[in-house]
Design a protein around this motif. Structure first.
Motif, short mmCIF file in Angstrom:
data_model
loop_
_atom_site.label_atom_id
_atom_site.label_comp_id
_atom_site.label_asym_id
_atom_site.label_seq_id
_atom_site.Cartn_x
_atom_site.Cartn_y
_atom_site.Cartn_z
N VAL A 24 3.45 -9.30 -4.57
CA VAL A 24 3.79 -8.19 -3.67
C VAL A 24 3.55 -6.90 -4.43
CG1 VAL A 24 5.63 -7.02 -2.43
CG2 VAL A 24 5.43 -9.50 -2.28
N PHE A 25 2.79 -5.99 -3.83
CA PHE A 25 2.48 -4.70 -4.43
C PHE A 25 3.07 -3.61 -3.53
CE2 PHE A 25 -0.80 -7.78 -5.28
CZ PHE A 25 -1.03 -7.68 -6.65
N ALA A 26 3.88 -2.74 -4.10
CA ALA A 26 4.54 -1.70 -3.31
C ALA A 26 4.39 -0.36 -4.00
CB ALA A 26 6.02 -2.04 -3.12
N ASN A 27 4.08 0.67 -3.21
CA ASN A 27 4.09 2.04 -3.72
C ASN A 27 4.67 2.95 -2.65
OD1 ASN A 27 2.00 2.62 -1.88
ND2 ASN A 27 0.41 2.22 -3.40
N ASP A 28 4.49 4.25 -2.80
CA ASP A 28 5.11 5.19 -1.87
C ASP A 28 4.47 5.19 -0.50
OD1 ASP A 28 6.65 5.84 -4.01
OD2 ASP A 28 5.72 7.79 -4.39
N GLU A 29 3.26 4.63 -0.37
CA GLU A 29 2.54 4.67 0.91
C GLU A 29 2.58 3.36 1.69
OE1 GLU A 29 0.74 5.91 -1.95
OE2 GLU A 29 1.66 7.85 -1.46
N ARG A 30 2.57 2.23 0.97
CA ARG A 30 2.42 0.98 1.72
C ARG A 30 2.94 -0.22 0.91
NH1 ARG A 30 0.36 -1.03 -2.20
NH2 ARG A 30 -1.76 -0.67 -2.98
N LEU A 31 3.06 -1.31 1.62
CA LEU A 31 3.45 -2.60 1.05
C LEU A 31 2.26 -3.55 1.23
CD1 LEU A 31 5.82 -4.43 -0.06
CD2 LEU A 31 6.26 -5.03 2.32
N ARG A 32 1.79 -4.13 0.14
CA ARG A 32 0.67 -5.09 0.21
C ARG A 32 1.19 -6.46 -0.23
NH1 ARG A 32 -3.91 -6.54 -3.17
NH2 ARG A 32 -3.27 -4.99 -4.72
N ILE A 33 1.01 -7.43 0.64
CA ILE A 33 1.54 -8.78 0.41
C ILE A 33 0.37 -9.73 0.21
CG2 ILE A 33 3.01 -10.61 1.32
CD1 ILE A 33 4.08 -8.40 3.30
N ARG A 34 0.29 -10.34 -0.96
CA ARG A 34 -0.75 -11.32 -1.23
C ARG A 34 -0.12 -12.71 -1.17
NH1 ARG A 34 -3.86 -10.44 -6.66
NH2 ARG A 34 -2.21 -11.76 -7.52
N ASN A 35 -0.21 -13.32 -0.01
CA ASN A 35 0.31 -14.66 0.21
C ASN A 35 -0.77 -15.69 -0.10
OD1 ASN A 35 2.91 -13.95 0.86
ND2 ASN A 35 2.58 -13.96 3.07
N PRO A 36 -0.45 -16.99 -0.06
CA PRO A 36 -1.45 -18.00 -0.43
C PRO A 36 -2.77 -17.88 0.31
CG PRO A 36 0.71 -19.02 -0.31
CD PRO A 36 0.88 -17.60 0.16
N LEU A 37 -2.75 -17.66 1.62
CA LEU A 37 -3.98 -17.69 2.41
C LEU A 37 -4.29 -16.38 3.11
CD1 LEU A 37 -3.69 -21.26 4.00
CD2 LEU A 37 -4.83 -20.59 1.88
N ARG A 38 -3.43 -15.35 2.93
CA ARG A 38 -3.67 -14.08 3.61
C ARG A 38 -3.27 -12.92 2.72
NH1 ARG A 38 -1.03 -14.06 9.51
NH2 ARG A 38 0.84 -14.53 8.27
#
Length: 221
Positions: free
Chosen positions: A78-92
């Protein structure tokens, strides 16, 4: 002659994004490295020393197993900063600007809920009921110590001790940090936008190819 109206300055969308906070599961990574090492050891041994169809079966199994193991253990983050949340799950891979997030929920799994109502599980931040129970025990012990110190302080006519901060499980602390980012930046202009979802074809492609090759080899005997 009319004078031009004053126009507010356009927002600067060229400013660089803030640095990501990265959250991963140490236990998942450790398990993944172990599984990958075992699979490579067995697979390479079969490729080198086996005969007949066995090396081909081992190769197909490796093509199937390696990306699958990596997807569910080493890959999630999981990558988080002041603009957005990016979720790297197994298949998506899911990218959610904070403005498109409705809430972050913690139950038997940690999830983010988009404003559309869609839920996305945070694979990299698994819930540990054992860790929650341990944290609850530590908090109870801290409360008991604080109560004992306060009672002793009153009996001696002195001020009571300051109680310890509430103890939280590690993954619950991570969710608290994400909620703080959401509450702080959810309404900002740079945090607006639509969610995006991308399938991890770099994982799906090799795994499907390995499964097809393995099925063909088994079918032809």
């Amino acid at each position: 002659m009319t004078t031009p109206e004053h126009q507010p300055p356009a927002p600067d969308h060229s400013a660089p994004e803030s640095r990501d906070r990265v959250y991963r599961s140490p236990a998942g990574i450790a398990a993944g490295v172990l599984l990958l090492a075992i699979a490579l050891w067995l697979g390479i041994d079969a490729l080198v020393s086996a005969h007949g169809r066995t090396p081909w079966l081992a190769l197909a199994a490796l093509i199937l197993v390696l990306p699958t193991f990596a997807a569910f253990t080493v890959r999630p983050a999981v990558f988080a900063n002041d603009e957005r949340l990016r979720i790297r799950n197994p298949l998506r891979v899911i990218v959610l600007p904070w403005g498109s997030v409705a809430s972050l929920q913690s139950g038997y799994s940690n999830e983010v809920v988009a404003t559309s109502g869609t839920k996305f599980q945070l694979w990299a931040i698994p819930v540990s009921l054992r860790a929650r129970k341990k944290a609850a025990r530590q908090q109870s012990m801290a409360a008991a110590r604080a109560a004992g110190a306060a009672s002793g302080g009153r009996s001696r006519g002195r001020s009571s001790a300051v109680p310890d901060r509430p103890t939280r499980a590690q993954t619950d602390q991570v969710m608290d940090e994400l909620r703080e980012l959401f509450e702080t930046h959810g309404a900002s202009e740079r945090a607006q936008g639509e969610p995006s979802v991308r399938w991890a074809y770099e994982i799906i492609g090799p795994a499907v190819a390995g499964a097809v090759l393995l099925a063909v080899l088994l079918a032809i005997g």
